[in-house]
Design an enzyme around this catalytic site. Structure first.
Site, mmCIF file in Angstrom:
data_model
loop_
_atom_site.group_PDB
_atom_site.id
_atom_site.type_symbol
_atom_site.label_atom_id
_atom_site.label_comp_id
_atom_site.label_asym_id
_atom_site.label_seq_id
_atom_site.Cartn_x
_atom_site.Cartn_y
_atom_site.Cartn_z
ATOM 1 N N GLU A 193 50.180 75.769 25.859
ATOM 2 C CA GLU A 193 51.128 76.071 26.938
ATOM 3 C C GLU A 193 52.490 76.538 26.432
ATOM 4 O O GLU A 193 53.330 76.988 27.203
ATOM 5 C CB GLU A 193 51.320 74.830 27.821
ATOM 6 C CG GLU A 193 50.112 74.473 28.675
ATOM 7 C CD GLU A 193 49.128 73.536 28.004
ATOM 8 O OE1 GLU A 193 48.299 72.942 28.713
ATOM 9 O OE2 GLU A 193 49.178 73.404 26.751
ATOM 10 N N LYS B 215 42.274 64.301 19.763
ATOM 11 C CA LYS B 215 42.595 65.452 18.931
ATOM 12 C C LYS B 215 41.953 65.265 17.565
ATOM 13 O O LYS B 215 42.381 64.441 16.766
ATOM 14 C CB LYS B 215 44.105 65.629 18.790
ATOM 15 C CG LYS B 215 44.511 67.058 18.510
ATOM 16 C CD LYS B 215 45.988 67.259 18.717
ATOM 17 C CE LYS B 215 46.332 68.754 18.750
ATOM 18 N NZ LYS B 215 47.768 68.975 18.917
#
Length: 543
Positions: free
Chosen positions: A332, A440
Site C-alpha cells: 500500500e 509473514k
C-alpha cells in the site's frame, strides 16, 4: 501570485526517456530462463519498449486496460514495466507464489486482457487458464526457438520476440494525466481475498525520487544494482525505476536465487548494491562463509520484507564490510516507507548502540509522514517506549483498494498499517507486533484464516487455530493448533497432507499441535494472543 514554472507531468515513460537520452550506453545484464546471460543497453531497452507498446496496441490494448505479467526479474519484464504503463495501460504484476485459485481470482478481478509469462510458469499458466474468464491472449516471454512444442492453453499463445520483431520502434509516449493508473499489485489480508493497490504515474515517479535519496537507498550512476526482491512483488521496491532515474547499471538474477548463483553474479558483474528479504541473504552468507570467500564490490545491501536479525547485520558489516540498510514498507506504500540510515550524531556511538538502532525499521523518507495512536485514536509520544497502531500518509500511500466494495481504509486521512510500533525522539520507528493475524514468512504474507478454513474441512477437526510461530530461517511460519472431534485418531502427517493442492506449498504449516480446547474471550472470539504466548517458540524450541 502564481509561480512562473513549467508544468511537466510526472509520467513513468519519462524515466525511460531520461535513461535513453542521458544514460543510453549503461548496461542491463540478465540471467535468462533459457540459461544464458543477456546484455544490452538502456537505449535498446527504450527501443524494444516502444516496439512492445506498438504490439500492445496491435493486440487491442487500450488506455486503462490491465496487462498481467507472471515473470522473474529480467530485461523482458523491464520492457513491460515501461511499454504497458507508458502507453496508458496498467501493468499488473502477478505473484507466482500464490495458489492457483488465488491467481485465477486476481486475474479475473483485475480483468487482465493479456498475460505475459516466463517459460518456467507454463504449468502454472495452464492450470490458471482453466479457471479464468478475462485474458484473451497469453504471451510466452521467449523467442521462437524456445516456444513450447505443446501446451493445453484454451486460448491464443503468442511469442514475445515475434511481437517485438513485427513492430516498429517508432512510438510517441502519449501525454497521459499524471494521476492516471500506471500499475497494479495485489496484497492479501486476513479475509483471504487479495486486494488490489492501484498506483498512479505521479505516485510512482515521486516514490522513485524519494527512494533514491542518499538517506534512503542511496543510488547513483556509479552503482551496479541487483534487485533480488522480485519484480512481481511491489515493483521490486522501485529499483527498476530508480536505475533509469539515476543511470545505474542493472543486473537481473532471473530464477536462480540460491546463494551460489547470486554470489557468482555479484562478483562477475561487480554489483555494489542489492536488495532482498532476510531468507535470501541467509543462503548467500552461508555460501560465502562455507567457501571462505568475500565480496569484492558489494558495499550495501537493503534488507526488508521481514525484520533483519542483528546477527545478520553484524556478519555483513564486520566480516564482509557490507553496510546493511534495514527498510520497511507495504504494498500500500509502493512500498518504501522507512529506511534505517544513521544521523550524524549516531556515528560516534558504540557498535552495540549502532546495532540497536539498525534493529529498527528506520526513519521516514521524505513524502511519508507517520504517527502512532492508542486504541482511542489519540497520538502517542515519540519516546521510544510508547507503542501504538502505526498510521501513515503520503503521495504514494493508497487511499483505497481497486474495485473494492469494502469501506475505504483511511482514518481521518491516515492509512492504518496494521502494525504496532514505537518511535524514538530521532524518528526511528520499530515494529513491535502486528495487530492482524496474518503471518509473514520469508517476507511474504500468509493468511491464518485461509489455513484455518482448510483445516476445518477435514472431517476429524473440531476447531482449528493458526498462529505465527517464530522460525530460525523464515522469521515466522504458520503453526496449526487443532482440537480433534471426540474419538478421532487424526495425526499430524495426515492433516498436513490434507493441505496438498488446497493452498500454496509454502503456505502449508510446518507442524500441528493437538490441544484439548482453545481459549475463548467474552465476545466469543478465540484469544489468539494467549495461544501465541504459549506456542510462539514451538519451532525454535524444537531445534
Amino acid at each position: 501570485m502564481e509561480g512562473l514554472m513549467m508544468q511537466q507531468p510526472l509520467r513513468v515513460a519519462s524515466l525511460l526517456t531520461h535513461a535513453e537520452r542521458h544514460h543510453g550506453s549503461q548496461e542491463i545484464v540478465s540471467r535468462r530462463v533459457e540459461g544464458d546471460i543477456h546484455r544490452y543497453r538502456f537505449v535498446e531497452l527504450a527501443q524494444r519498449a516502444r516496439r512492445m507498446a506498438n504490439a500492445l496496441a496491435g493486440l487491442g490494448i487500450k488506455a486503462g486496460d490491465r496487462v498481467g505479467t507472471l515473470a522473474w526479474n529480467g530485461y523482458r519484464h523491464m520492457e513491460l514495466y515501461f511499454a504497458v504503463s507508458g502507453s496508458g495501460a496498467v501493468l499488473h504484476t502477478l505473484n507466482p507464489r500464490l495458489h492457483v485459485d488465488q491467481l485465477a481470482y486476481i486475474i479475473d478481478h483485475a480483468e487482465d486482457q493479456v498475460v505475459f509469462f516466463d517459460l518456467t510458469f507454463l504449468p502454472l499458466i495452464e492450470a490458471v487458464a482453466q479457471r479464468v474468464q478475462s485474458p484473451k491472449v497469453f504471451v510466452a516471454m521467449t523467442d521462437r526457438a524456445h516456444m513450447p512444442a505443446t501446451h493445453t492453453l484454451p486460448i491464443m499463445l503468442l511469442c514475445y520476440e515475434d511481437l517485438i520483431d513485427s513492430h516498429t520502434q517508432v512510438f510517441d509516449w502519449p501525454p497521459l494525466d499524471e494521476n492516471c493508473a500506471s500499475s497494479l499489485c495485489y496484497t492479501s489480508g486476513t479475509t483471504g481475498h487479495p486486494k488490489g493497490v492501484l498506483y498512479s504515474h505521479r505516485s510512482t515517479v515521486l516514490h522513485t525520487y524519494a527512494a533514491a535519496l542518499p538517506d534512503a537507498l542511496n543510488c547513483s550512476a556509479r552503482d551496479v544494482i541487483l534487485p533480488v526482491v522480485p519484480m512481481f512483488h511491489v515493483n521490486a521496491w522501485g529499483l527498476p525505476y530508480i536505475a533509469c532515474m539515476v543511470g545505474a547499471k542493472l543486473v537481473f538474477p532471473g530464477p536462480a536465487l540460491d546463494g551460489k548463483s547470486l554470489y557468482e553474479l555479484i562478483e562477475a558483474e561487480q554489483v555494489t548494491l542489492s536488495a532482498g528479504v532476510p531468507t535470501v541473504w541467509q543462503g548467500l552468507l552461508r555460501h560465502v562463509g562455507e567457501r571462505g570467500t568475500t565480496f569484492t564490490s558489494m558495499r550495501r545491501t537493503v534488507v526488508g520484507g521481514a525484520p533483519c536479525p542483528t546477527a545478520m547485520t553484524a556478519e555483513f558489516q564486520e566480516r564482509y564490510r557490507v553496510d546493511v540498510l534495514h527498510a520497511w514498507g507495504m504494498t500500500e506504500l509502493s512500498p518504501v516507507g522507512t529506511v534505517c540510515s544513521f544521523k550524524a550524531h549516531q556515528l560516534s556511538l558504540s557498535p552495540q548502540q549502532r546495532y540497536s538502532i539498525q534493529a529498527t525499521q528506520g526513519r521516514a523518507v521524505f513524502g511519508i509522514d507517520m504517527k502512532i495512536v492508542d486504541a482511542d485514536g489519540s497520538e502517542l509520544p515519540w519516546n521510544g517506549i510508547s507503542a501504538g497502531d502505526l498510521m501513515v500518509r503520503g503521495p504514494w500511500v493508497t487511499r483505497g483498494y481497486f474495485r473494492s466494495d469494502d469501506a475505504q481504509p483511511l482514518v481521518d486521512g491516515w492509512f492504518p498499517t496494521g502494525d504496532v510500533a514505537k518511535i524514538d525522539p530521532d524518528g526511528f520507528m520499530q515494529i513491535t507486533d502486528r495487530s492482524k493475524d496474518v503471518i509473514k514468512s520469508g517476507g511474504e504474507w500468509i493468511s491464518s484464516i485461509d489455513i484455518e478454513n482448510v483445516a476445518c474441512l477435514h472431517p476429524d477437526v473440531a476447531t482449528a487455530v493458526c498462529i505465527a510461530a517464530k522460525h530460525p530461517k523464515w522469521d515466522e511460519r504458520p503453526l496449526l493448533l487443532i482440537v480433534k472431534k471426540p474419538g478421532r485418531s487424526l495425526d499430524s502427517d495426515e492433516l498436513l497432507a490434507f493441505f496438498d493442492g488446497r493452498v500454496a506449498k509454502w503456505w502449508r504449516p510446518d507442524a500441528v499441535v493437538f490441544i484439548d480446547e482453545v481459549p475463548i474471550g467474552a465476545t466469543g472470539k478465540v484469544l489468539k494472543n494467549r495461544l501465541r504466548e504459549l506456542y510462539q517458540d514451538h519451532y525454535v524450541s524444537a531445534r
